[in-house]
Scaffold this motif. Structure first.
Motif, PDB file in Angstrom:
ATOM      1  N   CYS A 447       0.940  -1.262   0.078  1.00 22.79           N
ATOM      2  CA  CYS A 447       0.037  -0.154   0.132  1.00 22.79           C
ATOM      3  C   CYS A 447       0.993   1.265   0.171  1.00 22.79           C
ATOM      4  CB  CYS A 447      -0.882   0.111   1.228  1.00 22.79           C
ATOM      5  SG  CYS A 447      -0.073   0.686   2.582  1.00 22.79           S
ATOM      6  N   LYS A 449       2.578   2.441   2.495  1.00 25.75           N
ATOM      7  CA  LYS A 449       2.517   3.555   3.744  1.00 25.75           C
ATOM      8  C   LYS A 449       4.074   3.394   4.437  1.00 25.75           C
ATOM      9  CE  LYS A 449      -0.990   4.123   7.363  1.00 25.75           C
ATOM     10  NZ  LYS A 449      -1.873   3.458   7.772  1.00 25.75           N
ATOM     11  N   CYS A 450       4.629   2.309   4.418  1.00 27.81           N
ATOM     12  CA  CYS A 450       5.698   2.004   5.463  1.00 27.81           C
ATOM     13  C   CYS A 450       6.907   2.029   4.205  1.00 27.81           C
ATOM     14  CB  CYS A 450       5.903   0.707   6.067  1.00 27.81           C
ATOM     15  SG  CYS A 450       4.702   0.318   6.802  1.00 27.81           S
ATOM     16  N   CYS A 453       8.742  -1.165   3.616  1.00 31.46           N
ATOM     17  CA  CYS A 453       7.781  -2.199   2.823  1.00 31.46           C
ATOM     18  C   CYS A 453       7.917  -1.720   1.296  1.00 31.46           C
ATOM     19  CB  CYS A 453       6.355  -2.409   3.129  1.00 31.46           C
ATOM     20  SG  CYS A 453       5.288  -3.309   2.046  1.00 31.46           S
ATOM     21  N   CYS A 493       2.632  -4.061   8.613  1.00 34.12           N
ATOM     22  CA  CYS A 493       1.443  -4.935   8.806  1.00 34.12           C
ATOM     23  C   CYS A 493       2.191  -6.247   8.167  1.00 34.12           C
ATOM     24  CB  CYS A 493       0.226  -4.640   7.845  1.00 34.12           C
ATOM     25  SG  CYS A 493       0.584  -4.970   6.033  1.00 34.12           S
TER      26      CYS A 493
HETATM   27  S1  SF4 Z   1       3.644  -3.164   5.702  1.00 38.58           S
HETATM   28 FE1  SF4 Z   1       1.680  -3.054   5.138  1.00 38.58          FE
HETATM   29  S2  SF4 Z   1       1.026  -0.973   5.929  1.00 38.58           S
HETATM   30 FE2  SF4 Z   1       3.277  -0.998   5.511  1.00 38.58          FE
HETATM   31  S3  SF4 Z   1       3.430  -0.515   3.298  1.00 38.58           S
HETATM   32 FE3  SF4 Z   1       3.408  -2.701   3.498  1.00 38.58          FE
HETATM   33  S4  SF4 Z   1       1.206  -2.951   3.102  1.00 38.58           S
HETATM   34 FE4  SF4 Z   1       1.364  -1.010   3.642  1.00 38.58          FE
END
Ligand code: SF4
Ligand SMILES: Cc1cc2nc3c(=O)[nH]c(=O)nc-3n(C[C@H](O)[C@H](O)[C@H](O)COP(=O)(O)O)c2cc1C
Ligand code: SF4
Ligand code: SF4
Ligand code: FES
Length: 617
Positions: A447, A449-450, A453, A493
């Motif tokens: 997604c 956000k982090c 990731c 996540c």
């Molecule tokens: S770890 Fe989860 S919340 Fe963070 S960027 Fe990846 S998908 Fe998104």
């Protein structure tokens, strides 16, 4: 019993149904033979398929043109048709009876107890097999707390991935003061190769409704959602029909079975992003928000959809509940291992003879699954590894083939149960390529956000791509390991914390393959295109022109009865020449590394006769 799961439907099952009904009528058998549609039978690799009851005869790979003969022979004359029966890979004779087919023998059906037996669009079929008896038992004879205790005692753990004890989750939610409470059935199922939950909805939707309704009673919820990806139209349609029938029968809605318990379910369709399966992201999606995960705690059981306490369970988890209530926690907890009770559904796909959906007791070994249920690897190739847990999981090598499968053993092996994807890899699979595929997937699905990731998956992908392109450098493997651990530690996540698993597990078990790519510029499985070369062995070529005619890039030169040559700069490594060269000649080979660099190619095509004479002299 005609399978009309998605796989068989894609293979033409509805056309087969029409032919069957037409032929049965033509033969005047409509009062004696009826065509019952079922959900996925499980043995999807054989579809479209049907089982003739009460004889128990299994027919696969059906085509409309087979049907008139089948109806005449089997239904009219009572002579089962051998040529349409299943023939095990190592045998010549068919195995007529479904109960004798090894694919089905070692399975234990709890969740899929009704698959291939009931028409999923008829609630009466479900009720005839004890359907809704557990709901009645719970509502009439058990306090909600007792239902929760029963589920805790059963040892049921979440089938959606993490394996959290379901009864404990329910107890937390029940203990929350805030109302209303909600329950969500997770049928998002975004892992490549997985279709357990889709098949559950398609073959037995009422089991998920009944399980959810019992759970709702236990936690005190009055509203439930099934979250299903929109790419599952058949699953959604069957669930809609089932919900509507359950309402008509007073099994959903107000005052269910006169118990004064009110509960109803609605379906929410997701648009098919992998991250939407993550529980907090899924909740945002139901609320109409951007489906980004959020920090936990608070957990959904405390603060869930619309800010209210919410139990979120995988739909396979829920479908276990009616059986636990009917047969008791003691019965259920006798199945499985010390820490993992009951069964698990896997979709067994990849390089395996018997492709399909299986339900097996926890504790079964990979060997039993791959060689007994799965019938081994096609073409007698060597088993290399199995990828479990989808993009969040890892590869388990041959050395661990006797590993009894449960949540803990898979995690210790560097993989995970996940929701049940099981992709079998043979000796022709390159682990760098597999790791690259999964990291590409999670990179696309992050997604964003982090940073760990989002950019971390990008960095892993860059290095993996470099390695498979033959540009790997000393230190790349150490970087992948160190960076993988950093991504795990720094992501919020489960998508981020597990995305390095395919890389880390393949390095753990197949480090030498990574090294071969980097140091020797060699792909041992002959998969990475930049590291392989196709080559025509002059001593073998007979100049038949087949490869030359089929080559899509005109990279092959030669004439009839001349030894052909591949012009390497024009070759796109499509492999067609290897496929079309006659087996008894086998003049085309694929090579990598040192061998590829040392190949001596003829300067120009020469007549086969001249070449042989020169070399015989
Ligand atoms: S770890 Fe989860 S919340 Fe963070 S960027 Fe990846 S998908 Fe998104
Ligand atoms: C990226 C990601 C995707 C997930 N996808 C699913 C899914 O498709 N289905 C599912 O049941 N759980 C999925 N999960 C796990 C859920 O977050 C949640 O743990 C699970 O649905 C809880 O149900 P259970 O306790 O019955 O397993 C996913 C988790 C992550 C991190
Ligand atoms: S691998 Fe494909 S492109 Fe290359 S020579 Fe063979 S057929 Fe032609
Ligand atoms: S198909 Fe095989 S035998 Fe025929 S020309 Fe090509 S390499 Fe030679
Ligand atoms: S869809 Fe028919 S057997 Fe799976």
């Amino acid at each position: 019993m005609l399978c009309t799961g998605t796989g068989c439907v894609a293979g033409g099952a509805f056309g087969i149904r029409e032919c069957l009904e037409r032929e049965i009528a033509k033969q005047g058998l409509q009062n004696e033979v009826s065509v019952v549609i079922t959900g996925c039978n499980g043995f999807c690799g054989q579809g479209p398929l049907l089982v003739v009851e009460p004889d128990g005869i299994f027919y696969g790979f059906l085509r409309p043109e087979d049907i008139p003969f089948l109806v005449q022979e089997h239904f009219l004359k009572g002579r089962p048709v051998r040529r349409l029966m299943f023939v095990p890979p190592e045998k010549k004779e068919p195995t007529p009876l479904v109960q004798d087919i090894p694919f089905f023998k070692k399975q234990l059906l709890i969740v899929l107890r009704n698959k291939g037996i009931i028409d999923p669009e008829k609630i009466d079929d479900y009720i005839a097999r004890d359907g809704y008896a557990a709901l009645e038992k719970a509502l009439r004879t058990m306090e909600p707390q007792r239902v929760i205790e029963e589920v805790i005692e059963s040892g049921l753990r979440g089938r959606g991935g993490a394996g959290f004890p379901s009864g404990i989750k329910w107890r937390v939610c029940r203990g929350e003061k805030k109302t209303p409470k909600y329950i969500i059935g997770n049928c998002d199922e975004g892992d490549p190769g997985a279709y357990m939950d889709r098949s559950l909805f398609e073959s037995d939707p009422h089991s998920a409704i009944e399980g959810m309704t019992i759970a709702a009673y236990a936690i005190g919820a009055s509203h439930g959602y099934f979250y299903v990806r929109t790419e599952y139209p058949l699953a959604i349609r069957r669930m809609q029909i089932a919900i509507s029938q359950a309402r008509d029968y007073g099994l959903l809605g107000e005052d269910i079975l006169g118990s004064s318990f009110d509960f109803d379910i609605e379906i929410r369709e997701g648009s098919g992003a992998f991250v939407c399966g993550e529980e907090t992201s899924l909740i945002h999606s139901i609320e109409g928000e951007s489906p980004e995960p959020r920090q936990r705690p608070p957990f959904p059981a405390q603060v869930g959809v619309w800010g209210c306490p919410t139990v979120l369970n995988n739909v396979e988890t829920l479908a276990n509940v009616p059986v636990i209530i009917n047969r008791g926690a003691g019965w259920f907890s006798n199945i499985g291992t010390e820490t993992s009770k009951g069964t698990k559904i896997f979709s067994l796909v990849g390089k395996i003879n018997n492709t399909g959906l299986i339900e097996v007791p926890m504790g079964i070994t990979l060997r039993e699954i791959i060689y007994e249920i799965g019938g081994g690897i096609p073409g007698d190739k060597k088993f290399k590894a199995v990828q479990t847990g989808g993009p969040s999981g890892g590869c388990i090598p041959y050395d661990l083939i006797d590993l009894p499968i449960d949540y803990e053993s898979l995690t210790e092996a560097g993989s995970m149960m996940g929701s049940g994807g099981m992709i079998v890899l043979d000796e022709d699979t390159c682990v760098v390529d597999v790791a690259k595929y999964f990291v590409q997937f999670t990179n696309d699905e992050s997604c964003g956000k982090c940073i760990t990731c989002r950019d971390g998956s990008e960095a892993l992908l860059e290095v993996l791509t470099r390695i498979s392109d033959g540009e790997g450098q000393e230190g790349d493997v150490d970087f992948l390991e160190e960076f993988g651990i950093a991504i795990k530690d720094g992501s919020m996540c489960g998508l981020g914390t597990t995305l390095p698993n395919p890389v880390l597990s393949t390095i753990k078990y197949f480090r030498e393959e990574y090294e071969a790519h980097i140091k020797e510029k060699r792909c041992p499985a002959l998969v990475c295109k930049n590291l392989v070369k196709y080559y025509i062995v002059p001593e073998k070529c007979v100049g038949c022109l087949k490869c030359l005619k089929e080559c899509p890039t005109q990279a092959i030169i030669g004439a009839s009865k001349q030894i052909h040559i591949i012009e390497q700069p024009k070759c796109t490594k499509c492999g067609t020449c290897l496929d079309v060269c006659p087996v008894k000649v086998s003049a085309v080979i694929k090579v990598s590394g040192e061998e590829a660099r040392n190949l001596k190619t003829l300067e120009k095509p020469v007549p086969v006769k001249d070449f042989r004479r020169a070399h015989e002299a």
